[in-house]
Motif scaffolding. Structure first.
Motif, PDB file in Angstrom:
ATOM      1  N   SER A 103       8.076  -3.217 -12.603  1.00 58.18           N
ATOM      2  CA  SER A 103       6.815  -3.870 -12.993  1.00 58.18           C
ATOM      3  C   SER A 103       5.978  -3.368 -14.146  1.00 58.18           C
ATOM      4  CB  SER A 103       5.862  -3.680 -11.509  1.00 58.18           C
ATOM      5  OG  SER A 103       4.641  -4.827 -11.976  1.00 58.18           O
ATOM      6  N   ILE A 104       5.595  -4.370 -14.940  1.00 59.08           N
ATOM      7  CA  ILE A 104       4.874  -4.066 -16.164  1.00 59.08           C
ATOM      8  C   ILE A 104       3.257  -3.949 -15.614  1.00 59.08           C
ATOM      9  CG2 ILE A 104       6.378  -5.348 -17.547  1.00 59.08           C
ATOM     10  CD1 ILE A 104       4.548  -7.213 -17.820  1.00 59.08           C
ATOM     11  N   GLN A 119       7.328   6.660 -13.725  1.00 57.35           N
ATOM     12  CA  GLN A 119       8.624   7.354 -12.749  1.00 57.35           C
ATOM     13  C   GLN A 119       9.724   6.553 -12.861  1.00 57.35           C
ATOM     14  OE1 GLN A 119       5.615   7.772  -9.928  1.00 57.35           O
ATOM     15  NE2 GLN A 119       6.145   9.905  -9.342  1.00 57.35           N
ATOM     16  N   SER A 120       9.279   5.007 -12.824  1.00 52.49           N
ATOM     17  CA  SER A 120      10.307   3.965 -12.584  1.00 52.49           C
ATOM     18  C   SER A 120      11.278   3.806 -13.808  1.00 52.49           C
ATOM     19  CB  SER A 120       9.695   2.633 -12.338  1.00 52.49           C
ATOM     20  OG  SER A 120       8.975   2.709 -11.225  1.00 52.49           O
ATOM     21  N   ILE A 121      10.771   4.300 -15.298  1.00 49.77           N
ATOM     22  CA  ILE A 121      11.417   4.470 -16.101  1.00 49.77           C
ATOM     23  C   ILE A 121      12.582   5.447 -15.951  1.00 49.77           C
ATOM     24  CG2 ILE A 121      11.745   5.214 -18.801  1.00 49.77           C
ATOM     25  CD1 ILE A 121      10.994   2.198 -18.530  1.00 49.77           C
ATOM     26  N   VAL A 140      17.704  -5.608 -14.259  1.00 53.75           N
ATOM     27  CA  VAL A 140      16.334  -4.933 -14.122  1.00 53.75           C
ATOM     28  C   VAL A 140      15.381  -5.979 -14.230  1.00 53.75           C
ATOM     29  CG1 VAL A 140      14.381  -3.662 -15.107  1.00 53.75           C
ATOM     30  CG2 VAL A 140      16.743  -2.423 -14.978  1.00 53.75           C
ATOM     31  N   TYR A 141      14.670  -6.350 -12.987  1.00 52.20           N
ATOM     32  CA  TYR A 141      13.766  -7.480 -12.881  1.00 52.20           C
ATOM     33  C   TYR A 141      12.289  -7.168 -13.740  1.00 52.20           C
ATOM     34  CZ  TYR A 141      16.989  -9.232  -9.549  1.00 52.20           C
ATOM     35  OH  TYR A 141      18.106  -9.670  -9.054  1.00 52.20           O
ATOM     36  N   LYS A 169      17.295   1.724 -23.549  1.00 47.79           N
ATOM     37  CA  LYS A 169      17.810   2.711 -22.513  1.00 47.79           C
ATOM     38  C   LYS A 169      19.284   2.116 -21.986  1.00 47.79           C
ATOM     39  CE  LYS A 169      13.901   5.192 -21.833  1.00 47.79           C
ATOM     40  NZ  LYS A 169      13.759   6.385 -22.439  1.00 47.79           N
ATOM     41  N   GLY A 170      19.515   1.029 -22.437  1.00 45.08           N
ATOM     42  CA  GLY A 170      20.948   0.376 -22.123  1.00 45.08           C
ATOM     43  C   GLY A 170      20.894  -0.769 -20.887  1.00 45.08           C
TER      44      GLY A 170
END
Length: 286
Positions: A103-104, A119-121, A140-141, A169-170
């Motif tokens: 989520s952004i 943390q999600s990154i 990834v949503y 990040k790929g």
């Protein structure tokens, strides 16, 4: 029009996860086995998340063991929310995709996955490494991709910034997600073409939620924007139980099928099996 095949992602997991009554494992499996015979590109079938958070998905591993993948080309996608879920999901050879809701919105990331954006990154980085090792692909949503009802700042630039970070990040597949139904045809028409154009080596999909009245306009806006991957759920069931008390349902798969057929897209679906799944859905969703 490019001849890239349209990828239709059927999402029974999203449809079922908010149901109050537990759907018996045998019934879930029977329903998924019918959907597997329809011919969708991908089936978002279950999730490896805390049973406390989403009790409906507690039997995902057992359901998986009952799926017949012999006569289907449909690929399986499982949702994960943390590294424990990633570790569990990659053990299963039958699973092709692991989906992570990024989520952004800081508020919604905490609410949905109990972790911060930072943390999600890290989770995404670890997930990419584990996917690579185990021959899986990450989806990834980009959740809250069309607006933020939680009061955090939102703009297209913020969407693009995080898309940039994830692609760096790929991440090879990004799905822009409207978790709470705030997208409009205008926003879709504005945001999607820019993303598709900028990240032209990345597969960009869309996961919309909508009220029935706005479904067709949103599907049309997404299609005209050049998207080739659309998530939907039979009869528009479901929504995110972490998002709101009054669920805004998914886009109905039959509406997407009807629209794409009208545009001459060859979806190659077995409509007899689709109709069987439609009939059986009554036992699950009432």
């Amino acid at each position: 029009m490019s001849q890239t095949k349209f990828k239709l992602v059927e999402c029974p997991r999203d449809a079922m996860q908010g149901l109050h009554d537990f759907v018996p494992t045998e019934l879930k499996s029977a329903y998924l086995n019918l959907l597997l015979q329809v011919g969708f590109d991908t089936l978002d079938f279950g999730s490896f998340v805390s049973p406390k958070a989403i009790p409906q998905m507690a039997d995902t591993a057992e359901v998986l063991s009952k799926l017949n993948l012999t006569y289907t080309s449909t690929k399986l996608l499982a949702i994960v929310a943390n590294l424990r879920g990633v570790d569990e999901a990659v053990k299963h050879e039958q699973i092709h995709y692991l989906g992570f809701p990024f989520s952004i919105s800081e508020t919604f990331q905490q609410r949905n996955t109990n972790s911060s954006i930072a943390q999600s990154i890290n989770t995404v980085e670890e997930m990419l490494t584990l996917c690579h090792k185990n021959n899986k692909k990450a989806v990834v949503y980009l959740s809250m991709g069309f607006g933020n009802p939680y009061g955090d700042e939102w703009s297209y630039e913020i969407v693009e910034k995080w898309a940039d970070v994830l692609v760096e990040k790929g991440v090879e597949i990004l799905s822009l997600a409207d978790t709470v139904g705030v997208s409009t045809p205008e926003k879709i028409s504005d945001i999607l073409p820019k993303l598709i154009s900028k990240f032209n080596h990345t597969e960009i999909g869309i996961h919309l939620h909508s009220t029935p009245a706005e479904r067709f306009e949103k599907i049309e806006a997404a299609y005209k924007s050049g998207v080739k991957r659309i998530d939907a759920a039979l009869k528009g069931f479901g929504g995110c139980p972490m998002a709101a008390d009054d669920l805004t349902g998914n886009i109905a798969t039959e509406d997407v099928i009807g629209f794409l057929n009208s545009k001459g897209e060859n979806l190659n679906l077995n409509m007899d099996k689709w109709n069987e799944a439609m009939a059986l859905s009554g036992k699950i969703f009432g």
